[in-house]
Scaffold this motif. Sequence first.
Motif, PDB file in Angstrom:
ATOM      1  N   LEU A 159       0.856  -1.177   0.000  1.00 13.05           N
ATOM      2  CA  LEU A 159       0.000   0.000   0.000  1.00 13.05           C
ATOM      3  C   LEU A 159       0.893   1.228   0.000  1.00 13.05           C
ATOM      4  CD1 LEU A 159      -1.827  -2.321   1.114  1.00 13.05           C
ATOM      5  CD2 LEU A 159      -3.099  -0.562   2.297  1.00 13.05           C
ATOM      6  N   ALA A 160       0.799   2.035  -1.041  1.00 22.57           N
ATOM      7  CA  ALA A 160       1.591   3.253  -1.158  1.00 22.57           C
ATOM      8  C   ALA A 160       0.717   4.421  -0.711  1.00 22.57           C
ATOM      9  CB  ALA A 160       2.060   3.443  -2.588  1.00 22.57           C
ATOM     10  N   ALA A 161       0.938   4.865   0.527  1.00 18.78           N
ATOM     11  CA  ALA A 161       0.126   5.941   1.105  1.00 18.78           C
ATOM     12  C   ALA A 161       0.822   7.275   0.869  1.00 18.78           C
ATOM     13  CB  ALA A 161      -0.067   5.703   2.595  1.00 18.78           C
ATOM     14  N   THR A 162       0.060   8.240   0.378  1.00 19.47           N
ATOM     15  CA  THR A 162       0.615   9.547   0.054  1.00 19.47           C
ATOM     16  C   THR A 162      -0.287  10.639   0.619  1.00 19.47           C
ATOM     17  OG1 THR A 162       1.407   8.607  -2.027  1.00 19.47           O
ATOM     18  CG2 THR A 162       1.429  11.002  -1.844  1.00 19.47           C
ATOM     19  N   ILE A 163       0.332  11.614   1.287  1.00 17.02           N
ATOM     20  CA  ILE A 163      -0.413  12.785   1.764  1.00 17.02           C
ATOM     21  C   ILE A 163      -0.006  13.963   0.901  1.00 17.02           C
ATOM     22  CG2 ILE A 163      -0.783  14.390   3.675  1.00 17.02           C
ATOM     23  CD1 ILE A 163      -0.265  12.033   5.579  1.00 17.02           C
ATOM     24  N   ALA A 164      -0.973  14.555   0.207  1.00 13.93           N
ATOM     25  CA  ALA A 164      -0.738  15.736  -0.623  1.00 13.93           C
ATOM     26  C   ALA A 164      -1.939  16.651  -0.484  1.00 13.93           C
ATOM     27  CB  ALA A 164      -0.523  15.344  -2.081  1.00 13.93           C
ATOM     28  N   ARG A 165      -1.660  17.924  -0.242  1.00 13.27           N
ATOM     29  CA  ARG A 165      -2.707  18.927  -0.011  1.00 13.27           C
ATOM     30  C   ARG A 165      -3.651  18.506   1.109  1.00 13.27           C
ATOM     31  NH1 ARG A 165      -4.442  21.820  -5.711  1.00 13.27           N
ATOM     32  NH2 ARG A 165      -2.402  22.716  -6.088  1.00 13.27           N
ATOM     33  N   GLY A 166      -3.091  17.882   2.130  1.00  9.89           N
ATOM     34  CA  GLY A 166      -3.879  17.489   3.291  1.00  9.89           C
ATOM     35  C   GLY A 166      -4.767  16.284   3.084  1.00  9.89           C
ATOM     36  N   GLU A 167      -4.669  15.641   1.930  1.00 12.45           N
ATOM     37  CA  GLU A 167      -5.506  14.473   1.649  1.00 12.45           C
ATOM     38  C   GLU A 167      -4.641  13.220   1.542  1.00 12.45           C
ATOM     39  OE1 GLU A 167      -7.998  14.965  -1.725  1.00 12.45           O
ATOM     40  OE2 GLU A 167      -9.072  16.671  -0.876  1.00 12.45           O
ATOM     41  N   LEU A 168      -5.189  12.116   2.042  1.00 13.93           N
ATOM     42  CA  LEU A 168      -4.510  10.831   1.968  1.00 13.93           C
ATOM     43  C   LEU A 168      -5.037  10.052   0.765  1.00 13.93           C
ATOM     44  CD1 LEU A 168      -2.741   8.542   3.291  1.00 13.93           C
ATOM     45  CD2 LEU A 168      -4.855   7.812   4.421  1.00 13.93           C
ATOM     46  N   SER A 169      -4.120   9.582  -0.069  1.00 14.97           N
ATOM     47  CA  SER A 169      -4.505   8.660  -1.147  1.00 14.97           C
ATOM     48  C   SER A 169      -3.646   7.411  -0.996  1.00 14.97           C
ATOM     49  CB  SER A 169      -4.295   9.297  -2.524  1.00 14.97           C
ATOM     50  OG  SER A 169      -2.934   9.607  -2.725  1.00 14.97           O
ATOM     51  N   VAL A 170      -4.196   6.274  -1.383  1.00 15.63           N
ATOM     52  CA  VAL A 170      -3.484   5.014  -1.228  1.00 15.63           C
ATOM     53  C   VAL A 170      -3.587   4.221  -2.528  1.00 15.63           C
ATOM     54  CG1 VAL A 170      -3.301   2.860   0.083  1.00 15.63           C
ATOM     55  CG2 VAL A 170      -4.023   4.959   1.246  1.00 15.63           C
ATOM     56  N   GLY A 171      -2.430   3.907  -3.098  1.00 19.50           N
ATOM     57  CA  GLY A 171      -2.365   3.032  -4.265  1.00 19.50           C
ATOM     58  C   GLY A 171      -2.045   1.623  -3.792  1.00 19.50           C
ATOM     59  N   VAL A 172      -2.724   0.626  -4.332  1.00 23.26           N
ATOM     60  CA  VAL A 172      -2.524  -0.762  -3.904  1.00 23.26           C
ATOM     61  C   VAL A 172      -1.923  -1.564  -5.057  1.00 23.26           C
ATOM     62  CG1 VAL A 172      -3.630  -2.855  -3.038  1.00 23.26           C
ATOM     63  CG2 VAL A 172      -4.493  -0.618  -2.331  1.00 23.26           C
TER      64      VAL A 172
END
Length: 199
Positions: A159-172
């Motif tokens: 799980l690649a978790a990324t925080i950008a502009r205060g939002e969390l996105s997760v690529g699986v």
Amino acid sequence: GRAWGVSTVDLLLAAMLLAVAPRVPDRGSGRRRDLAVASIVNIRADFQPPADAVFGQFLSAFRVSHPVSAGASLRSVATDLAATTREVKARKLYLQSLLLIALARPLLALMSPGRRARFFFKHHPAFAGLTMLNVDALWPGTAPYLRAASTGPLTLMVLAATIARGELSVGVTYRIADVSPVAAREIGDRFASLLDALP
């Protein structure tokens, strides 16, 4: 996470353990009842190579495990994991995995593929890994940023978790030889629902 005294990584690792747990409902009563996941760590700061002279990723990993008993909450698992991750970070124990890989590489090269797989799953069993990137801390104001990460030889799923502009996105990302698309979707949906349920 701050309210519970845990890091973002602790929270995401706990959610990953809880999301994976239904895939292994009956773990018996033997020695290996805990589930394990890995945290993939950027170790560039430990060596300080100049960014303009040395390009590439500097990664290591450490493993955390938990029994994830029936009815375990996200908060309880994250709190339990925090005690382990604090010690790992304070003592830089994540660097041990690099030494172990260096020592194991010649040995693994001599093994058949089947024996190599048995050796790996016996000595480094981790169902999934988490890699975290806080883009806001590195490049404030960056546009939305979505990424994925290779599973490599260490885990079945990352799980690649990324925080950008205060939002969390997760690529699986997952190994299709070991995890079906349906199973990957179920794990991803459980992971998201655990985070969506946070107050």
